[in-house]
Write a protein that holds these residues in place. Structure first.
Motif, PDB file in Angstrom:
ATOM      1  N   GLY A  10     -10.735  -8.105  -8.773  1.00  0.00           N
ATOM      2  CA  GLY A  10     -11.743  -8.365  -7.745  1.00  0.00           C
ATOM      3  C   GLY A  10     -12.108  -7.061  -7.071  1.00  0.00           C
ATOM      4  N   TYR A  11     -13.124  -7.108  -6.243  1.00  0.00           N
ATOM      5  CA  TYR A  11     -13.552  -5.915  -5.511  1.00  0.00           C
ATOM      6  C   TYR A  11     -13.924  -6.307  -4.094  1.00  0.00           C
ATOM      7  CZ  TYR A  11     -16.277  -1.908  -3.974  1.00  0.00           C
ATOM      8  OH  TYR A  11     -16.745  -0.837  -3.260  1.00  0.00           O
ATOM      9  N   VAL A  12     -13.369  -5.601  -3.145  1.00  0.00           N
ATOM     10  CA  VAL A  12     -13.770  -5.734  -1.746  1.00  0.00           C
ATOM     11  C   VAL A  12     -13.972  -4.307  -1.253  1.00  0.00           C
ATOM     12  CG1 VAL A  12     -13.110  -6.461   0.564  1.00  0.00           C
ATOM     13  CG2 VAL A  12     -12.444  -7.846  -1.417  1.00  0.00           C
ATOM     14  N   GLY A  13     -15.137  -3.990  -0.817  1.00  0.00           N
ATOM     15  CA  GLY A  13     -15.405  -2.632  -0.362  1.00  0.00           C
ATOM     16  C   GLY A  13     -16.852  -2.471   0.031  1.00  0.00           C
ATOM     17  N   ARG A  14     -17.269  -1.229   0.145  1.00  0.00           N
ATOM     18  CA  ARG A  14     -18.636  -0.903   0.542  1.00  0.00           C
ATOM     19  C   ARG A  14     -19.368  -0.245  -0.614  1.00  0.00           C
ATOM     20  NH1 ARG A  14     -20.068  -0.255   5.887  1.00  0.00           N
ATOM     21  NH2 ARG A  14     -21.508   1.349   5.229  1.00  0.00           N
ATOM     22  N   ILE A  15     -20.656  -0.472  -0.639  1.00  0.00           N
ATOM     23  CA  ILE A  15     -21.544   0.278  -1.522  1.00  0.00           C
ATOM     24  C   ILE A  15     -22.573   0.898  -0.590  1.00  0.00           C
ATOM     25  CG2 ILE A  15     -23.151   0.211  -3.454  1.00  0.00           C
ATOM     26  CD1 ILE A  15     -21.716  -2.334  -4.390  1.00  0.00           C
ATOM     27  N   ASP A  16     -22.403   2.179  -0.322  1.00  0.00           N
ATOM     28  CA  ASP A  16     -23.290   2.876   0.602  1.00  0.00           C
ATOM     29  C   ASP A  16     -24.545   3.353  -0.114  1.00  0.00           C
ATOM     30  OD1 ASP A  16     -21.724   2.665   2.974  1.00  0.00           O
ATOM     31  OD2 ASP A  16     -20.367   4.186   2.171  1.00  0.00           O
ATOM     32  N   ALA A  17     -25.537   3.766   0.663  1.00  0.00           N
ATOM     33  CA  ALA A  17     -26.803   4.255   0.108  1.00  0.00           C
ATOM     34  C   ALA A  17     -26.533   5.322  -0.945  1.00  0.00           C
ATOM     35  CB  ALA A  17     -27.685   4.809   1.220  1.00  0.00           C
ATOM     36  N   GLY A  18     -27.185   5.166  -2.095  1.00  0.00           N
ATOM     37  CA  GLY A  18     -27.041   6.120  -3.187  1.00  0.00           C
ATOM     38  C   GLY A  18     -25.852   5.860  -4.092  1.00  0.00           C
TER      39      GLY A  18
END
Length: 100
Positions: A3-11
């Motif tokens: 699974g994945y829990v995290g952020r995907i920031d701009a770019g």
């Protein structure tokens, strides 16, 4: 399956393969600069695009509509979309699925 829990920031771009066994290919945050355009062509992929911030327009065939926060755009196999930023940048969240 992981699974994945995290952020995907701009770019940033996240490859979906480690997390999904199905058609998901990627998740991406992309910024379209003021008065610039992004074209997504559904030749061998399908897309879902979500407008997070900014303003602009999108065109699918002869249809032209505003692209504002909360707008959701889908691009099926064989279709294309042109997303053009207005006076401010567009912050987009793009999901890509394999299709054939």
């Amino acid at each position: 399956m992981a699974g994945y829990v995290g952020r995907i920031d701009a770019g940033e771009f996240l490859d979906a393969a480690p997390y999904f066994n199905g058609a998901w290919k990627s998740f991406e945050r992309r910024t379209v600069g003021s008065v610039e355009a992004l074209v997504l062509q559904g030749d061998n992929a399908e897309y879902s695009i979500f407008v997070l911030a900014g303003d602009g327009t999108y065109e699918v065939g002869d249809l032209r509509c505003p692209a504002t926060p909360g707008t959701a755009i889908t691009v099926g196999l064989g279709a294309s979309v042109t997303i053009t930023a207005g006076s401010s940048e567009l912050d987009l969240f793009i999901t890509t699925l394999s299709a054939s």
